[in-house]
Design an enzyme around this catalytic site. Structure first.
Site, short mmCIF file in Angstrom:
data_model
loop_
_atom_site.label_atom_id
_atom_site.label_comp_id
_atom_site.label_asym_id
_atom_site.label_seq_id
_atom_site.Cartn_x
_atom_site.Cartn_y
_atom_site.Cartn_z
N LYS A 64 0.83 -1.23 0.00
CA LYS A 64 0.00 0.00 0.00
C LYS A 64 0.86 1.27 0.00
CE LYS A 64 -4.12 -2.05 2.08
NZ LYS A 64 -5.19 -1.91 3.07
N ASN A 85 -4.83 1.93 -1.82
CA ASN A 85 -5.37 0.57 -1.93
C ASN A 85 -6.22 0.38 -3.18
OD1 ASN A 85 -7.61 2.07 -0.79
ND2 ASN A 85 -8.56 0.09 -0.37
N ASP A 104 -9.84 2.72 1.78
CA ASP A 104 -9.82 2.19 3.15
C ASP A 104 -10.37 3.22 4.13
OD1 ASP A 104 -8.83 -0.37 2.77
OD2 ASP A 104 -6.73 0.22 3.04
N LEU A 207 -9.25 -4.62 12.09
CA LEU A 207 -9.40 -4.62 10.64
C LEU A 207 -9.51 -6.04 10.08
CD1 LEU A 207 -8.78 -1.62 10.91
CD2 LEU A 207 -7.20 -1.81 9.00
#
Length: 247
Positions: A64, A85, A104, A207
């Site tokens: 990322k 992302n 995200d 997450l």
């Protein structure tokens, strides 16, 4: 056929391919979604040469941040976050133009918002990878101060796991795990915290979505904390990615 895909390594934990393949089938969309495990981010150039019809990519661990130098353009918010992302790919005379975005932060912010209370003013972010940057940006937008927790803290904005005390946890009522600790198949792992210091005022967010309840969330729930996994965030960020690719 419009083709989308996921880059990262490894991709055994990937949710995206199943999600988008089902979406395309259910909604009658003439497209496909492929996994592209890259041993290093330098392989991206070769991937584009092999697939000169790719319309978009998702980016996952560990690329990322590493992907940034390979992009032609950055969305403003992704630039502020410092992690990407989603990549939108447009082609002109056989040459790919790559623009990076971060969905995200949208997924995290929208899934966190319904759980926030007035006392949720400070947060600990466990981990310092690419996903942690989107979480930090989302917390900032929600008016929540944050501090990173790292195995090797760099500077005063970060604290080590060993330094976490019940006093610190009583001050920081939101705890977000952005590290891979506890992800399947290593479900017996969890971040090192004084879990006994957690209580009903705490909001613990992981997450990770596989398993549904990580050991981190399980231990937090045992202390009465409100818990949330990353599945809603994943759905929200995926739909945001789809909108970006079609904008």
């Amino acid at each position: 056929m419009r083709t989308f895909g996921l880059i990262g390594y490894p991709l055994t934990h990937s949710f995206s391919q199943k999600y988008f393949s089902k979406k395309f089938e259910d909604e009658g969309i003439d497209a496909r979604y492929l996994n592209f495990p890259l041993n290093n981010i330098g392989e991206l150039k070769g991937l584009l040469e092999q697939h000169p019809y790719l319309a978009g990519l998702n980016v996952t661990i560990p690329y990322k941040e590493q992907v940034l130098p390979f992009l032609d353009e950055l969305d403003t918010e992704a630039g502020h976050i410092g992690a990407v992302n989603v990549i939108k790919i447009t082609w002109n005379q056989g040459k790919a133009h790559l623009k990076g975005y971060n969905s995200d932060v949208k997924g995290f912010s929208e899934s966190l918002a319904p759980l926030l209370k007035d006392h949720h003013r400070k947060a600990l972010i466990l981990g310092t990878g690419g996903a942690s940057k989107a979480v930090a940006h989302g917390l900032l937008k929600a008016g929540i101060l944050y501090r990173f927790v790292s195995r090797s803290p760099k500077g005063p904005a970060q604290v080590s796991y060993e330094a976490l005390s019940p006093e610190i946890l009583s001050e920081y009522k939101v705890i977000v795990n952005t590290s891979p600790l506890g992800m399947s198949p290593n479900t017996d792992q969890c971040p090192h915290l004084p879990y006994e210091a957690l209580g009903a005022d705490h909001l613990c967010y992981d997450l990770i979505y596989n398993p549904e309840t990580t050991l981190f969330l399980q231990k937090a729930a045992e202390q009465g904390a409100v818990i949330k996994n990353g599945l809603d965030m994943l759905h929200l960020q995926a739909e945001a990615a789809w909108r970006i690719w079609n904008s």
